[in-house]
Design a protein around this motif. Structure first.
Motif, PDB file in Angstrom:
ATOM      1  N   ASP A 388      42.744  12.315  19.343  1.00 29.09           N
ATOM      2  CA  ASP A 388      41.843  13.407  19.702  1.00 29.09           C
ATOM      3  C   ASP A 388      40.409  13.078  19.288  1.00 29.09           C
ATOM      4  OD1 ASP A 388      41.248  15.857  20.845  1.00 29.09           O
ATOM      5  OD2 ASP A 388      41.686  16.987  19.017  1.00 29.09           O
ATOM      6  N   THR A 389      40.241  12.538  18.085  1.00 33.63           N
ATOM      7  CA  THR A 389      38.910  12.156  17.599  1.00 33.63           C
ATOM      8  C   THR A 389      38.308  11.048  18.455  1.00 33.63           C
ATOM      9  OG1 THR A 389      39.503  12.782  15.340  1.00 33.63           O
ATOM     10  CG2 THR A 389      37.638  11.283  15.607  1.00 33.63           C
ATOM     11  N   ALA A 390      39.148  10.155  18.941  1.00 34.94           N
ATOM     12  CA  ALA A 390      38.665   9.023  19.741  1.00 34.94           C
ATOM     13  C   ALA A 390      38.237   9.431  21.146  1.00 34.94           C
ATOM     14  CB  ALA A 390      39.750   7.955  19.819  1.00 34.94           C
ATOM     15  N   HIS A 391      38.532  10.666  21.528  1.00 28.71           N
ATOM     16  CA  HIS A 391      38.200  11.122  22.885  1.00 28.71           C
ATOM     17  C   HIS A 391      37.425  12.435  22.845  1.00 28.71           C
ATOM     18  CE1 HIS A 391      40.422   8.036  25.086  1.00 28.71           C
ATOM     19  NE2 HIS A 391      41.308   8.100  24.106  1.00 28.71           N
ATOM     20  N   PRO A 392      36.206  12.398  22.302  1.00 28.23           N
ATOM     21  CA  PRO A 392      35.400  13.626  22.239  1.00 28.23           C
ATOM     22  C   PRO A 392      35.033  14.155  23.611  1.00 28.23           C
ATOM     23  CG  PRO A 392      34.066  11.705  21.666  1.00 28.23           C
ATOM     24  CD  PRO A 392      35.479  11.239  21.737  1.00 28.23           C
ATOM     25  N   GLU A 393      35.074  13.281  24.612  1.00 25.11           N
ATOM     26  CA  GLU A 393      34.730  13.734  25.967  1.00 25.11           C
ATOM     27  C   GLU A 393      35.697  14.802  26.485  1.00 25.11           C
ATOM     28  OE1 GLU A 393      37.793  10.480  26.636  1.00 25.11           O
ATOM     29  OE2 GLU A 393      36.166  10.908  25.214  1.00 25.11           O
ATOM     30  N   LEU A 394      36.874  14.905  25.870  1.00 27.26           N
ATOM     31  CA  LEU A 394      37.838  15.913  26.301  1.00 27.26           C
ATOM     32  C   LEU A 394      37.446  17.317  25.840  1.00 27.26           C
ATOM     33  CD1 LEU A 394      41.244  14.081  25.692  1.00 27.26           C
ATOM     34  CD2 LEU A 394      39.912  14.239  27.806  1.00 27.26           C
ATOM     35  N   ARG A 395      36.631  17.406  24.789  1.00 28.95           N
ATOM     36  CA  ARG A 395      36.204  18.717  24.259  1.00 28.95           C
ATOM     37  C   ARG A 395      37.422  19.618  24.033  1.00 28.95           C
ATOM     38  NH1 ARG A 395      34.072  18.257  28.909  1.00 28.95           N
ATOM     39  NH2 ARG A 395      34.744  20.334  29.564  1.00 28.95           N
ATOM     40  N   LEU A 396      38.398  19.064  23.324  1.00 26.37           N
ATOM     41  CA  LEU A 396      39.671  19.766  23.186  1.00 26.37           C
ATOM     42  C   LEU A 396      40.154  19.677  21.742  1.00 26.37           C
ATOM     43  CD1 LEU A 396      41.703  21.201  25.136  1.00 26.37           C
ATOM     44  CD2 LEU A 396      42.968  19.055  25.189  1.00 26.37           C
ATOM     45  N   VAL A 397      40.383  20.822  21.140  1.00 18.49           N
ATOM     46  CA  VAL A 397      40.920  20.881  19.779  1.00 18.49           C
ATOM     47  C   VAL A 397      42.443  20.933  19.850  1.00 18.49           C
ATOM     48  CG1 VAL A 397      41.055  22.239  17.659  1.00 18.49           C
ATOM     49  CG2 VAL A 397      38.875  22.037  18.884  1.00 18.49           C
ATOM     50  N   ALA A 398      43.091  20.014  19.177  1.00 16.21           N
ATOM     51  CA  ALA A 398      44.559  20.031  19.079  1.00 16.21           C
ATOM     52  C   ALA A 398      44.926  20.838  17.835  1.00 16.21           C
ATOM     53  CB  ALA A 398      45.103  18.611  18.996  1.00 16.21           C
ATOM     54  N   ALA A 399      45.206  22.120  18.023  1.00 21.04           N
ATOM     55  CA  ALA A 399      45.350  23.068  16.913  1.00 21.04           C
ATOM     56  C   ALA A 399      46.779  23.093  16.379  1.00 21.04           C
ATOM     57  CB  ALA A 399      44.947  24.462  17.376  1.00 21.04           C
ATOM     58  N   ASP A 400      46.903  23.577  15.136  1.00 16.89           N
ATOM     59  CA  ASP A 400      48.216  23.790  14.531  1.00 16.89           C
ATOM     60  C   ASP A 400      48.901  25.000  15.152  1.00 16.89           C
ATOM     61  OD1 ASP A 400      47.673  21.675  12.857  1.00 16.89           O
ATOM     62  OD2 ASP A 400      47.060  22.930  11.160  1.00 16.89           O
ATOM     63  N   ASP A 401      50.181  25.137  14.869  1.00 14.66           N
ATOM     64  CA  ASP A 401      50.965  26.296  15.313  1.00 14.66           C
ATOM     65  C   ASP A 401      50.395  27.568  14.680  1.00 14.66           C
ATOM     66  OD1 ASP A 401      52.857  28.138  16.082  1.00 14.66           O
ATOM     67  OD2 ASP A 401      54.545  27.153  15.094  1.00 14.66           O
ATOM     68  N   ILE A 402      49.903  28.479  15.511  1.00 17.46           N
ATOM     69  CA  ILE A 402      49.341  29.733  15.000  1.00 17.46           C
ATOM     70  C   ILE A 402      50.297  30.906  15.168  1.00 17.46           C
ATOM     71  CG2 ILE A 402      46.934  29.027  15.273  1.00 17.46           C
ATOM     72  CD1 ILE A 402      46.851  30.488  17.931  1.00 17.46           C
ATOM     73  N   TRP A 403      51.518  30.629  15.611  1.00 17.26           N
ATOM     74  CA  TRP A 403      52.522  31.685  15.787  1.00 17.26           C
ATOM     75  C   TRP A 403      53.835  31.280  15.109  1.00 17.26           C
ATOM     76  CZ3 TRP A 403      50.697  29.051  20.274  1.00 17.26           C
ATOM     77  CH2 TRP A 403      49.557  29.615  20.860  1.00 17.26           C
ATOM     78  N   PRO A 404      53.848  30.866  13.869  1.00 19.98           N
ATOM     79  CA  PRO A 404      55.105  30.379  13.269  1.00 19.98           C
ATOM     80  C   PRO A 404      56.209  31.425  13.271  1.00 19.98           C
ATOM     81  CG  PRO A 404      53.440  30.758  11.581  1.00 19.98           C
ATOM     82  CD  PRO A 404      52.742  30.844  12.900  1.00 19.98           C
ATOM     83  N   GLU A 405      55.834  32.706  13.222  1.00 22.07           N
ATOM     84  CA  GLU A 405      56.846  33.760  13.179  1.00 22.07           C
ATOM     85  C   GLU A 405      57.622  33.868  14.488  1.00 22.07           C
ATOM     86  OE1 GLU A 405      53.363  35.504  15.203  1.00 22.07           O
ATOM     87  OE2 GLU A 405      53.628  34.235  13.434  1.00 22.07           O
ATOM     88  N   GLN A 406      57.117  33.281  15.559  1.00 22.87           N
ATOM     89  CA  GLN A 406      57.806  33.373  16.848  1.00 22.87           C
ATOM     90  C   GLN A 406      58.710  32.174  17.130  1.00 22.87           C
ATOM     91  OE1 GLN A 406      55.765  35.102  20.224  1.00 22.87           O
ATOM     92  NE2 GLN A 406      53.991  35.614  18.960  1.00 22.87           N
TER      93      GLN A 406
END
Length: 494
Positions: A388-406
């Motif tokens: 992800d860091t190597a491809h800033p042109e994607l402008r995309l955050v690879a986020a952690d799981d924000i819904w663990p309860e589901q």
């Protein structure tokens, strides 16, 4: 640059085919699903992929069986002070899960009111029979709580509903005639918890508990033991009503390394959806005259992402050390069936699959972020961060799981790979109001985001395919998920 082949324009063209009304919502099985599978296979053939399905084709087929509970061998017995009353499960209940015919009994827990997943978390329910008095006003909360209860490994789960008796009776009659809308894969063991969905009328007044209507109105969680003088025993035995065939699509580009080409990076996505309103899967209801549940995001987006990155894989012409497999599965909406069959009957050795990168709903919500579930379970999380860091042109955050309860980690096709010891990552944008509804349509898809997520997945897969060391599990995760299998398999909707 092979990744540059993935564009919003191509994404729009492809998803417009996959999620078109003519596909009829891609139910498993259906004509629309078969058309989708053929469309994908035609593209893989045109791009030079090797078919690794049945008999040299791109298709791996499996048999679905629609089942129902036998009238003679399926019953619920309620005993008060040693006096039993037995009720057949053919008019006021439907049954899913393992139906072995063996009686199941145990201490009884009653749950209702404003109960949440957080209320369920500390409970010990192993070996109990849980009666969940559902409140129809709570909508999807019922589904999440039922899923959480099932993950606690009770002996059985009874879901009590209070909809109109005519509506419920119609549902039961349909199951008795045609079998459950969720079929099983013939020849494979049925997993999960024996679950009875019953109408209040079956047990009202027999549990020595507060009035069900009053329980449902409680503003707080109701979790209580039923007095020991009241016991429940139930049994369910299945019988097959009908069988049908369904496809997976499997394509491969062989790697170049004489040793590593015998190892595989799998990209997966499910090509099915829930069909049309009235098919009985996923809770899809008509919106005016629109009855087709197109599933543009779920999972037309993941299917399109997979198809688009497959073109990029083909452009590489096998210039990766490991081989790359593109896997489109069906039956996800009915219990991860296609991926369960593939991982039980893989067309390459399962021990040689080094990673599964799964895409399920990647075209909606935050335009510049995609949640990637499972990063903490293997070192692929670190690999993803580097890519992800190597491809800033994607402008995309690879986020952690924000819904663990589901419990999304166990709710899509990657989970069947994880249970077999394959490290996985799951690209997922979360649900939205159009989830499993007719208005999950192409016009709402963010084609720029979908293309960028597919590019990120492609770059990640190529990195894994070219790295000499295989991805490594976090040892604690491997113990829990693979060895002990303490994370129960659940589907999107219980």
């Amino acid at each position: 640059d092979a990744g540059a082949l993935i564009t919003p324009e191509k994404v729009l063209t492809r998803i417009s085919v996959i999620a078109d009304d003519s596909m009829g919502g891609r139910n498993t099985p259906s004509v629309g699903l078969e058309k989708t599978a053929q469309y994908l296979a035609d593209n893989y053939r045109r791009w030079g992929f090797t078919p690794i399905g049945d008999s040299g084709t791109f298709f791996q087929r499996y048999t679905l069986a629609r089942q129902r509970a036998q009238r003679e061998g399926s019953w619920l017995e309620i005993a008060q002070n040693g006096v039993p009353r037995r009720f057949p499960l053919d008019q006021w209940a439907t049954v899913t899960g393992p139906m072995t015919g063996q009686p199941v009994t145990g201490p009884v827990k009653l749950s209702s009111g404003a109960v949440t997943v957080a209320d369920v978390a500390p409970l010990t329910l192993t070996g109990t029979i849980v009666v969940f008095v559902q409140n129809p006003a709570r909508g999807t909360d019922n589904q999440q709580v039922a899923r959480a209860l099932a993950q606690k490994a009770p002996a059985a789960l009874i879901l009590l509903q209070s909809i109109s008796t005519d509506t419920f009776r119609t549902r039961v009659a349909a199951v008795q005639k045609d079998g459950n809308p969720r079929p099983i894969v013939q020849g494979m063991p049925v997993t999960g918890v024996l679950t009875i969905t019953a109408h209040d009328s079956l047990v009202a007044g027999l549990l020595n508990a507060p009035d069900f209507a009053a329980m449902r109105r409680q503003a707080t969680a109701v979790v209580m033991d039923v007095p020991p003088e009241i016991t429940l025993t139930l049994a369910a035995r299945d019988e097959t009503v009908s069988t049908a065939s369904a496809p997976n699509v499997v394509a491969m580009f062989e790697g170049t390394d004489s040793v590593l080409k015998h190892e595989y990076v799998v990209f997966s996505a499910h090509m099915d959806h829930v069909g049309t309103a009235g098919d009985g899967v996923g809770g899809c209801t008509a919106k005016g005259d629109d009855k087709i549940c197109n599933g543009a995001d779920d999972d037309g987006s993941g299917t399109t992402g997979l198809l688009s990155l497959a073109e990029s894989v083909a452009r590489l012409k096998g210039r990766t050390r490991r081989s790359i497999i593109i896997l489109n599965v069906s039956g996800e909406e009915k219990g991860l069936l296609g991926s369960a069959f593939f991982t039980a009957h893989p067309t390459v050795p399962i021990g040689n699959i080094v990673a599964d990168l799964n895409m399920d709903m990647i075209g909606r919500n935050n335009p510049d972020a995609i949640v990637v579930i499972g990063k903490e379970h293997s070192d692929m999380g670190e690999t993803l961060a580097r890519v992800d860091t190597a491809h800033p042109e994607l402008r995309l955050v690879a986020a952690d799981d924000i819904w663990p309860e589901q419990s999304f980690y166990s709710r899509s096709d990657h989970f069947n790979f994880a249970r077999k010891g394959v490290p996985v990552l799951f690209f997922f944008n979360g649900t939205h109001p159009q989830y499993h509804q007719p208005d999950d349509e192409v016009r709402l898809i963010d084609t720029s985001k979908l293309a960028r997520v597919a590019q990120l997945g492609f770059f990640l897969g190529v990195e894994i395919a070219n790295t000499v060391e295989r991805p490594k599990w976090n040892p604690a995760s491997y113990q829990t998920i693979v060895v002990e299998q303490k994370v129960p398999a659940v589907t999107k909707r219980p």
